[in-house]
Design a protein around this motif. Structure first.
Motif, short mmCIF file in Angstrom:
data_model
loop_
_atom_site.label_atom_id
_atom_site.label_comp_id
_atom_site.label_asym_id
_atom_site.label_seq_id
_atom_site.Cartn_x
_atom_site.Cartn_y
_atom_site.Cartn_z
N GLN A 157 0.96 -1.18 -0.13
CA GLN A 157 -0.47 0.15 -0.04
C GLN A 157 1.04 1.44 0.04
O GLN A 157 0.66 2.52 -0.39
N GLU A 158 2.26 1.29 0.35
CA GLU A 158 2.69 2.54 0.57
C GLU A 158 3.16 2.20 -0.24
O GLU A 158 4.03 4.25 -0.67
N ALA A 159 3.35 1.52 -0.83
CA ALA A 159 4.68 1.60 -1.95
C ALA A 159 3.98 2.70 -2.89
O ALA A 159 3.95 3.36 -4.20
N ASN A 161 1.10 4.03 -3.16
CA ASN A 161 1.17 5.09 -2.38
C ASN A 161 2.16 6.43 -2.86
O ASN A 161 1.93 7.65 -3.66
N ASN A 162 3.19 5.92 -2.82
CA ASN A 162 4.79 6.53 -3.09
C ASN A 162 4.62 6.91 -4.67
O ASN A 162 5.33 8.15 -4.81
N LEU A 163 4.67 5.42 -5.12
CA LEU A 163 4.59 5.80 -6.22
C LEU A 163 3.61 6.59 -7.54
O LEU A 163 4.02 7.24 -8.00
N THR A 164 2.35 6.68 -6.56
CA THR A 164 1.38 7.81 -7.61
C THR A 164 1.59 9.43 -6.75
O THR A 164 1.33 9.81 -7.79
N ARG A 165 2.26 9.30 -5.91
CA ARG A 165 2.57 10.97 -5.11
C ARG A 165 3.66 11.18 -5.99
O ARG A 165 4.21 12.67 -5.83
N HIS A 166 4.76 10.33 -5.50
CA HIS A 166 5.98 10.90 -6.12
C HIS A 166 6.37 10.39 -7.92
O HIS A 166 8.10 11.42 -7.55
N SER A 167 6.48 9.20 -8.39
CA SER A 167 7.42 8.41 -9.23
C SER A 167 6.78 9.49 -10.34
O SER A 167 7.51 9.87 -11.51
N ILE A 203 7.35 9.24 7.07
CA ILE A 203 7.12 7.97 8.07
C ILE A 203 7.43 6.83 7.00
O ILE A 203 7.32 5.55 7.23
N GLY A 204 6.58 6.52 5.90
CA GLY A 204 6.51 5.47 4.86
C GLY A 204 7.68 4.99 4.43
O GLY A 204 7.70 3.88 5.36
N LEU A 205 8.77 5.56 4.04
CA LEU A 205 10.32 4.35 3.95
C LEU A 205 10.24 3.23 5.89
O LEU A 205 11.18 3.01 5.90
MG MG Z 1 5.35 7.51 1.92
#
Ligand code: MG
Ligand code: ATP
Length: 251
Positions: A157-159, A161-167, A203-205
């Motif tokens: 889920q976090e991976a 989330n990060n993908l959609t938010r940052h990549s 917090i994610g990583l």
């Molecule tokens: Mg994150």
């Protein structure tokens, strides 16, 4: 000579003490993080159950009563139309409560397992985030205990989330591999990429690492070309790889 010897001995001893203190602090920090994660999970599970059971039941009952009341109202009357409308609102509220409950803690994880929860979750991500997910499963699946499955699920889920938010990527690859001795999950994108050592850590990583440790496994943040089957052009992007020993996943 004697002075140098004593100074060296003193330095060695004080370095050793410092390292021991550092190790103890690091262990305490990790313990605290893992307790926080456990508390968060049990709170989310509780709220999710309450929403599903309490509010779900109330709304179902209200919906049924409204349908019955509507049937008593004269055919074609304004009252009947209004009751139907309220009934529809109740139904959509019920759907929202159910999906919120699933989002907070998927009951499915305990009921039908990790694999089918991911089967359900990935299309939800596609729909909500507008990122196409290529989902690949391999190996002979084995059951994963609910308490362990939640951590695997949260890492994915976090991976994502990060993908959609940052990549900035619009495509992703999720691979679930049931290996003879381990479970491996990968989330890959060919987007912006980042350096896990240098990145400003949220917090994610940190939570992903702690969850992997809780499961006795590892999580790696790689460039796709570092992966065995790297397919990324120019080696851009991110590959998150979680690997957990099978014996830690069994009930
Ligand atoms: Mg994150
Ligand atoms: N797939 C990715 N592509 C590009 N950059 C990423 C990716 N995943 C993480 N990052 C970078 O790593 C940083 C840290 O991620 P982390 O999840 O720890 O924090 P965050 O997402 O910013 O905040 P949060 O605490 O809400 O998760 C991000 O801010 C981002 O710059």
């Amino acid at each position: 000579m004697i002075a140098i010897l004593f100074t060296s001995l003193y330095m060695i001893r004080s370095n050793r003490r410092l390292f021991a203190q550092l190790a103890a602090l690091s262990e305490q920090r990790s313990e605290l993080a893992q307790k926080l994660i456990a508390t968060q999970e049990s709170t989310l599970r509780h709220i999710s159950r309450e929403l599903h059971d309490e509010f779900g039941q109330i709304l179902t009952a209200v919906g049924a009563m409204l349908t019955r009341a509507g049937n008593h109202a004269p055919e074609g009357s304004a009252l009947r139309a209004e009751l139907r409308e309220v009934c529809e609102i109740t139904q959509s509220t019920l759907d929202k409560v159910r999906s919120l409950s699933q989002a907070l803690h998927p009951v499915m994880l305990e009921e039908t397992g990790l694999e089918s929860t991911l089967d359900w979750y990935l299309p939800v991500v596609e729909r909500q985030a507008g990122v196409h997910v290529f989902y690949e499963k391999s190996g002979e699946s084995f059951p994963v205990d609910g308490n362990a499955a939640i951590h695997v699920y949260r890492v994915v889920q976090e991976a994502l989330n990060n993908l959609t938010r940052h990549s900035g990527a619009k495509e992703s690859w999720v691979r679930l591999r049931f290996l003879p001795q381990a479970l491996e999950v990968e989330v890959e994108d060919h987007g912006r990429g980042f350096d896990a050592q240098a990145a400003r850590q949220g917090i994610g990583l940190v939570a992903m690492r702690e969850r992997a440790e809780l499961l006795g496994g590892t999580v790696e943040f790689l460039r796709p070309e570092q992966a065995a089957d790297g397919k990324s052009e120019n080696g851009r992007g991110t590959l998150v790889r979680l690997r957990v020993p099978r014996k830690k996943l069994e009930a």
